[in-house]
Design an enzyme around this catalytic site. Sequence first.
Site, PDB file in Angstrom:
ATOM      1  N   ARG A   1       0.776  -1.182  -0.029  1.00 12.62           N
ATOM      2  CA  ARG A   1      -0.073   0.068  -0.121  1.00 12.62           C
ATOM      3  C   ARG A   1       0.868   1.256  -0.059  1.00 12.62           C
ATOM      4  O   ARG A   1       0.485   2.231  -0.561  1.00 12.62           O
ATOM      5  CB  ARG A   1      -0.894   0.035   1.182  1.00 12.62           C
ATOM      6  CG  ARG A   1      -2.011  -0.915   0.936  1.00 12.62           C
ATOM      7  CD  ARG A   1      -3.099  -1.252   2.124  1.00 12.62           C
ATOM      8  NE  ARG A   1      -4.030  -2.078   1.807  1.00 12.62           N
ATOM      9  CZ  ARG A   1      -5.051  -2.696   2.752  1.00 12.62           C
ATOM     10  NH1 ARG A   1      -4.780  -2.335   4.143  1.00 12.62           N
ATOM     11  NH2 ARG A   1      -5.800  -3.400   2.515  1.00 12.62           N
TER      12      ARG A   1
ATOM     13  N   GLN B   1      -9.673   1.966   1.976  1.00 14.56           N
ATOM     14  CA  GLN B   1      -8.593   2.948   2.476  1.00 14.56           C
ATOM     15  C   GLN B   1      -9.420   3.951   3.539  1.00 14.56           C
ATOM     16  O   GLN B   1      -9.052   4.057   4.584  1.00 14.56           O
ATOM     17  CB  GLN B   1      -7.596   3.579   1.628  1.00 14.56           C
ATOM     18  CG  GLN B   1      -6.806   2.644   0.691  1.00 14.56           C
ATOM     19  CD  GLN B   1      -6.174   1.688   1.398  1.00 14.56           C
ATOM     20  OE1 GLN B   1      -5.443   1.657   2.279  1.00 14.56           O
ATOM     21  NE2 GLN B   1      -6.169   0.306   0.909  1.00 14.56           N
TER      22      GLN B   1
ATOM     23  N   TYR C   1      -6.086  -1.311  -6.949  1.00 15.25           N
ATOM     24  CA  TYR C   1      -5.474  -2.243  -6.176  1.00 15.25           C
ATOM     25  C   TYR C   1      -4.905  -2.248  -4.698  1.00 15.25           C
ATOM     26  O   TYR C   1      -4.771  -1.188  -4.560  1.00 15.25           O
ATOM     27  CB  TYR C   1      -4.763  -3.298  -7.303  1.00 15.25           C
ATOM     28  CG  TYR C   1      -3.259  -2.779  -7.741  1.00 15.25           C
ATOM     29  CD1 TYR C   1      -2.665  -3.312  -8.765  1.00 15.25           C
ATOM     30  CD2 TYR C   1      -2.896  -1.393  -7.215  1.00 15.25           C
ATOM     31  CE1 TYR C   1      -1.393  -2.663  -9.299  1.00 15.25           C
ATOM     32  CE2 TYR C   1      -1.726  -0.809  -7.842  1.00 15.25           C
ATOM     33  CZ  TYR C   1      -0.883  -1.605  -8.776  1.00 15.25           C
ATOM     34  OH  TYR C   1       0.004  -0.907  -9.229  1.00 15.25           O
ATOM     35  N   GLU C   2      -4.621  -3.424  -4.179  1.00 11.58           N
ATOM     36  CA  GLU C   2      -4.156  -3.223  -2.831  1.00 11.58           C
ATOM     37  C   GLU C   2      -5.164  -2.776  -1.772  1.00 11.58           C
ATOM     38  O   GLU C   2      -4.845  -1.997  -1.100  1.00 11.58           O
ATOM     39  CB  GLU C   2      -2.627  -2.731  -2.556  1.00 11.58           C
ATOM     40  CG  GLU C   2      -1.715  -3.181  -3.555  1.00 11.58           C
ATOM     41  CD  GLU C   2      -1.503  -4.644  -3.444  1.00 11.58           C
ATOM     42  OE1 GLU C   2      -1.815  -5.321  -2.198  1.00 11.58           O
ATOM     43  OE2 GLU C   2      -1.087  -5.243  -4.210  1.00 11.58           O
ATOM     44  N   GLY C   3      -6.586  -2.920  -2.214  1.00  9.44           N
ATOM     45  CA  GLY C   3      -7.375  -2.267  -1.576  1.00  9.44           C
ATOM     46  C   GLY C   3      -7.984  -0.888  -1.927  1.00  9.44           C
ATOM     47  O   GLY C   3      -7.264   0.005  -1.957  1.00  9.44           O
TER      48      GLY C   3
END
Length: 597
Positions: free
Chosen positions: A297, A448, A441-443
């Site tokens: 992230r 977030q 991506y990555e959340g």
Amino acid sequence: MTIYKAPVEDVTFLLNDVFQIDKYNNLPGFSDATADVRAAIFDEAAKFAEQVLHPLNHSGDLEGCTRHDDGRVTTPKGFKEAFKQFADGGWIGLAAPQEYGGQGLPASLSETVSEFMSSANMAFGMYGGLTQGAMAALLVHGTPEQKKTFVPNMVTGKWTGTMNLTEPQCGTDLGLMRTKAVKQADGTYKITGTKIFISGGEQDLTENIVHLVLARIEGAPAGIKGVSLFVVPKMKLNADGSLSGEPNGVSCGSIEHKMGIHGNSTCVLNFDNAVGTLVGLENKGMEAMFVMMNEARLGVGVQGLSQSEVAYQNAAAYAKDRLQGRSISGVKAPDKPADPIIVHPDVRRTLMSIRAFNEGARALVVWTSLKGDVAHRSDDPKEREAADDHMGLLTPVIKGVLTDQGFANAVAAQQMFGGHGFIVETGVEQFVRDARITMLYEGANGIQALDLVGRKLGRAGGRAITTFFNEVAAFSKENAANEAMKPYIAPLSAAVKDLQQATMWLMQNAMAKPDNAGAASTDYMHLFGLVAIGYMWARMAKVAQDKLAESGEQPYLKSKLVTGRFFMERMLPETALRLSRIKSGADSMMELSAEAF
């Protein structure tokens, strides 16, 4: 052909002057990173990014990756040779422990270098970036045997690493995953299932790929509490850790057809009784994977910044060259048929907005990466706790704000080219397409924001946010009487009050009505990001003023002060808008029935 020049002067100013990296020499690895060593690292990284990686960015985007009938994947022309140079240069293991073949230098240096690589060629940079994340997870949760077997090979770039979470039916809600793990008599597991969106899932750059895979052991509890993490190499290994030459039941079913990052092989991976070993404890896979996800992230936040930076550089160059119309305040280029468009105030507004964001965001990344070094390397529990608090609080902000704004800035830079920005040959539209994935991506960024508001603010009784407020207040008080600092301190103080009001409003209104928290989350994340970047600008301004008082005329420092003033005057006041939105609550947002949409 696009251009790129690594911001070496800017990162040197941040590390040497603003954050005084030499103060951290009590931490392992820092005393080895002397000023001369840092300068050499940045110069070599800049040279590699500018001369090797960036020339491959456009061609790699046009060519993309190719899956062959036998499941093999080839990367774009030039990528394999560039990756060998990248690995041989030691860039993957820059911050890895020396006992595993790394250089043991501060991770803050590695994070800085990663911006250079990503700006130059984001799709290429992902191969090494995910490998570093996989190493981090194994170093924290792996067994001694796993560390010995996998980490040295990833440090040298002989092997790469991936992260396998998402499945066709589940993304954020990983409790819905179906990939299963069956325990064997020898303690290994047979992994079966399908994962999608796997960056670098198959490629021709390295002899082996180390897949970190989330799966559910037979009989495990339902939901996220029953998920475990496994390390599954692409090729089977001998007892001594060497390659056996046999494939391990992992195959690329297809390459995703994507909007951007075409030079990275984003794969559908099929696991068919692939042999894996457990990382960490059974049913505690998310705890282990979160090490990699948090690394990723922060890295994705840097990617957002990187595309904003390279897009800005190309837009600024074009604005100085493109002739169009005459300045409204009088002709500026009488020897030419028209003035360059950089004379127009609205063009300046666009370029200054991107530049002010980039420089402030870069400072926020460097500050936070130094905190990460403290969290991982200090032997003082209190220091580690405070640094860990900072990382927890700022990680969703960096990921969400830097990628949201990074994409918006790439679009704004594209606008500077007019119709030429819509044409592939100019190259600027690639920055827009590549930047778009960073928000997803990555959340995804909405997640977030929810993580920040729902988990990070209240963690440990709000200790992290209280520390942040206290630090900014102390800085403001210390510089309040400095006349030269008033253009920075006064707007920062007003913005902090907006953030404090927003935080208090959430405390008073979110518990009784949780939808208020959800409705406020994205605005709160961006409000926080503005304040954090504003604080970075105030700190940079103070250092720039002090250095100018000592050494006199320095164009770089004078530009820094003007850019910081622009941020304070034209960008930071947005906190009032964000606060107004937060205070409006969730009523109008949630009132319509689902059928009304």
